[in-house]
Structure formats: structure tokens, C-alpha cells
Design a protein around this motif. Structure first.
Motif, short mmCIF file in Angstrom:
data_model
loop_
_atom_site.label_atom_id
_atom_site.label_comp_id
_atom_site.label_asym_id
_atom_site.label_seq_id
_atom_site.Cartn_x
_atom_site.Cartn_y
_atom_site.Cartn_z
N LEU A 45 0.99 -1.26 0.54
CA LEU A 45 0.06 -0.37 0.17
C LEU A 45 1.10 1.01 0.08
O LEU A 45 1.56 1.26 0.64
N VAL A 46 0.73 1.85 -1.44
CA VAL A 46 2.03 2.82 -1.22
C VAL A 46 0.73 4.73 -0.47
O VAL A 46 -0.58 4.55 -1.36
N ILE A 47 1.28 5.74 0.01
CA ILE A 47 0.90 6.43 0.34
C ILE A 47 0.96 7.81 0.14
O ILE A 47 1.95 7.75 0.23
N GLY A 48 0.24 8.29 -1.21
CA GLY A 48 1.14 9.35 -1.91
C GLY A 48 1.11 8.98 -3.31
O GLY A 48 2.03 8.46 -3.86
N GLY A 49 0.68 9.98 -4.02
CA GLY A 49 0.96 9.94 -5.40
C GLY A 49 1.36 10.58 -6.40
O GLY A 49 1.77 11.11 -7.21
N GLY A 50 3.16 11.13 -5.44
CA GLY A 50 4.05 11.95 -6.04
C GLY A 50 4.59 11.08 -7.57
O GLY A 50 4.21 10.12 -7.02
N ALA A 51 6.18 11.98 -7.44
CA ALA A 51 7.11 10.72 -8.35
C ALA A 51 7.05 9.50 -7.46
O ALA A 51 7.14 8.18 -8.12
N THR A 52 8.29 9.79 -6.49
CA THR A 52 8.56 8.61 -5.93
C THR A 52 6.98 7.37 -5.82
O THR A 52 7.11 6.48 -5.68
N GLY A 53 5.70 7.66 -5.39
CA GLY A 53 5.08 6.80 -4.72
C GLY A 53 3.83 6.37 -5.97
O GLY A 53 4.27 5.08 -6.19
N ALA A 54 4.16 7.38 -7.31
CA ALA A 54 4.40 6.85 -8.71
C ALA A 54 4.61 5.75 -9.08
O ALA A 54 4.91 4.28 -9.81
N GLY A 55 6.14 5.71 -9.12
CA GLY A 55 7.37 4.69 -9.56
C GLY A 55 7.28 3.41 -8.15
O GLY A 55 7.19 2.62 -8.94
N VAL A 56 7.15 4.07 -7.14
CA VAL A 56 6.65 3.04 -5.64
C VAL A 56 6.04 1.74 -6.50
O VAL A 56 5.89 0.37 -6.54
N ALA A 57 4.56 2.35 -6.82
CA ALA A 57 3.68 1.92 -7.23
C ALA A 57 3.16 1.04 -8.67
O ALA A 57 3.49 -0.47 -8.70
N ASP A 73 -5.16 14.79 -2.02
CA ASP A 73 -5.06 15.36 -3.59
C ASP A 73 -5.07 15.29 -4.94
O ASP A 73 -5.42 13.95 -5.02
N ASP A 74 -4.34 15.72 -5.63
CA ASP A 74 -4.70 15.33 -6.48
C ASP A 74 -3.03 14.54 -6.79
O ASP A 74 -2.06 15.01 -6.32
N PHE A 75 -3.35 14.10 -8.07
CA PHE A 75 -1.37 13.89 -8.46
C PHE A 75 -0.53 14.29 -9.15
O PHE A 75 -0.92 15.73 -9.51
N SER A 76 0.50 13.98 -8.29
CA SER A 76 1.39 15.54 -8.46
C SER A 76 1.38 17.03 -8.45
O SER A 76 1.56 18.08 -8.79
N SER A 77 0.79 16.97 -7.26
CA SER A 77 -0.17 18.20 -6.44
C SER A 77 1.03 19.31 -5.61
O SER A 77 0.52 20.01 -5.47
N GLY A 78 2.04 18.66 -5.22
CA GLY A 78 2.65 19.33 -4.43
C GLY A 78 4.44 18.92 -4.67
O GLY A 78 4.49 19.80 -5.71
N THR A 79 5.54 18.60 -4.63
CA THR A 79 6.46 18.93 -5.02
C THR A 79 6.47 18.33 -6.24
O THR A 79 7.21 19.17 -6.95
N SER A 80 5.81 17.20 -5.76
CA SER A 80 6.61 16.90 -7.86
C SER A 80 6.24 17.05 -8.90
O SER A 80 6.93 17.05 -10.18
N ALA A 198 5.02 17.55 -13.99
CA ALA A 198 4.07 16.68 -13.62
C ALA A 198 3.04 15.33 -14.79
O ALA A 198 2.31 14.37 -14.06
N ARG A 199 3.22 15.52 -15.27
CA ARG A 199 2.88 14.96 -16.50
C ARG A 199 3.46 13.60 -16.65
O ARG A 199 2.70 12.73 -17.11
N MET A 200 5.09 13.53 -16.51
CA MET A 200 5.33 12.89 -16.08
C MET A 200 4.89 11.63 -15.43
O MET A 200 4.93 10.48 -15.44
N ASN A 201 5.16 12.31 -14.34
CA ASN A 201 4.29 12.17 -12.91
C ASN A 201 3.06 10.91 -13.15
O ASN A 201 2.46 9.69 -13.07
#
Length: 220
Positions: A45-57, A73-80, A198-201
Motif C-alpha cells: 500500500l503506497v501512501i502518496g501519488g507523487g513521483a516517488t509514490g507512483a514509481g514505487v507503485a 490530493d491530486d497526483f503530482s500536486s505537491g513537490t513533484s 507533472a505529466r510524467m508523474n
């Protein structure tokens, strides 16, 4: 009037046909959320849909682990979505590798340049070469930086994006009129990579879903 209704009916039938999901279509958000809520067990279970979370998933799902990812929130809505957008090997790291004879720094640059080329190859619609201009104000810096940037090209090998080159003061001012012209000797132009973070994420998220991961955002 009959012709009008015939046209309208044909149009409605056409829309219905277009709205049919192809057999290989991604699941809808509702289907994913329902699957997440039905009590299934997951290996990861991955918590967070940023670049790291998406990559881990994506990585865990493609390794055969049943994976779910949830994002508040939304995917890549933060630092990513707020990176420099650069895909670079690290000119400064190469400088440190040469000046300190540090083989580990050299290996890191070499690997980063390989990954840069790989990313530009697999996602050309989201990435590309970026020219970077380095203004030079001291005469001794011309050969110093020129040699350094040429080493960067050399380490890139056959995966070099474009060869670096030197331009005169007038050419540099023509490209960037806001530059400080006093004592300007010229400029070096070299190439690194850039991408839409963001699009890459989002592309990674969609790829994970296509491989079977259950991924959803706005999970309040």
C-alpha cells in the motif's frame, strides 16, 4: 421531419458506439475506488501519488506484488510538479570527480547521463534537450569551462544530446540582451534534458494502473 429524426438517431447511435469502452480500457475511478473499499488485501500500500509514490507503485506491481496507491490530493500536486524540470547528469559533480579524482562521483554522473538519455528515449512526448548558456566574464575561464563542458559531452558518449559550443560576446548579448555586458568574454552553450514533471508523474500512474495496480487520488 423523418429525415431529421433519422439523422438524430444515427448520431445518437454513433455517440453510443464511441462511448463504448474498448476491452483494453483502463478501469474508471469508481471501479478502482470500489475495489479499494471491498476489503481486498494488498501486498503493498503506497501512501502518496507523487513521483516517488507512483514509481514505487509501478515497480512493485510489475514485480508481481498486488499494489494499491492512495493520494489525498491530486497526483503530482505537491513537490513533484515544482521541480527544476531538468534531467541532468550533474556538471558540478563531474567537476568534483575530476578535481578530486573521485571515481564514485564520476560513476554517479555517468549513470545520471545514461538515465537522462533513457528518459528522453522512452518519453519523447514529455521531454527533450534544453540548451543552457553559461556566460563567461574572465578570460581564464574560457578554456577552463570549455574543457569542463567538453568533458561532460565526452562522458555522455554516443548519448550526448548535442555538442557544446562557444559563442562570442555579441552573440551572447543577442540571445540574452539582459546580460551584464561589461567584461563579458562570451558564453558556452551546452545541452541537458528537460521534462514535464507533472505529466510524467501522471504517465507513471496510468502505467501502474494499466499493469493492474489500484490507484486513486482525492481519497478524503
Amino acid at each position: 421531419m423523418k429525415d431529421y429524426f433519422a439523422v438524430r438517431t444515427a448520431h445518437a447511435d454513433k455517440l453510443a458506439e464511441l462511448n463504448k469502452r474498448p476491452p483494453n480500457a483502463l478501469p474508471s475511478r469508481k471501479e478502482i475506488v470500489d475495489a479499494l473499499k471491498n476489503g481486498e488485501e494488498y501486498d503493498v500500500l503506497v501512501i502518496g501519488g507523487g513521483a516517488t509514490g507512483a514509481g514505487v507503485a509501478l515497480d512493485s506491481q510489475t514485480r508481481g506484488l498486488k499494489t494499491a496507491l492512495v493520494e489525498l490530493d491530486d497526483f503530482s500536486s505537491g513537490t513533484s510538479s515544482r521541480s527544476t524540470k531538468l534531467i541532468h547528469g550533474g556538471v558540478r559533480y563531474l567537476q568534483a570527480a575530476i578535481m578530486k579524482a573521485d571515481y564514485e562521483q564520476y560513476r554517479m554522473v555517468k549513470e545520471a547521463l545514461f538515465e537522462r538519455a533513457n528518459l528522453l528515449e522512452i518519453a519523447p512526448h514529455l521531454s527533450g534537450p534544453l540548451p543552457i548558456m553559461l556566460p563567461i566574464y574572465k578570460l581564464w575561464q574560457v578554456p577552463y569551462y570549455w574543457i569542463g563542458i567538453k568533458c561532460y559531452d565526452l562522458v555522455s558518449g554516443r548519448r550526448v544530446l548535442k555538442n557544446s559550443f562557444f559563442i562570442s560576446k555579441s552573440k551572447a548579448m543577442e540571445r540574452f540582451p539582459m546580460l551584464k555586458s561589461e567584461s563579458l568574454k562570451g558564453a558556452l552553450i551546452y545541452y541537458d534534458g528537460t521534462h514535464n514533471d507533472a505529466r510524467m508523474n501522471l504517465a507513471i500512474v496510468l502505467t501502474a494502473i494499466r499493469h493492474g495496480a489500484k490507484v486513486s487520488c482525492q481519497m478524503h
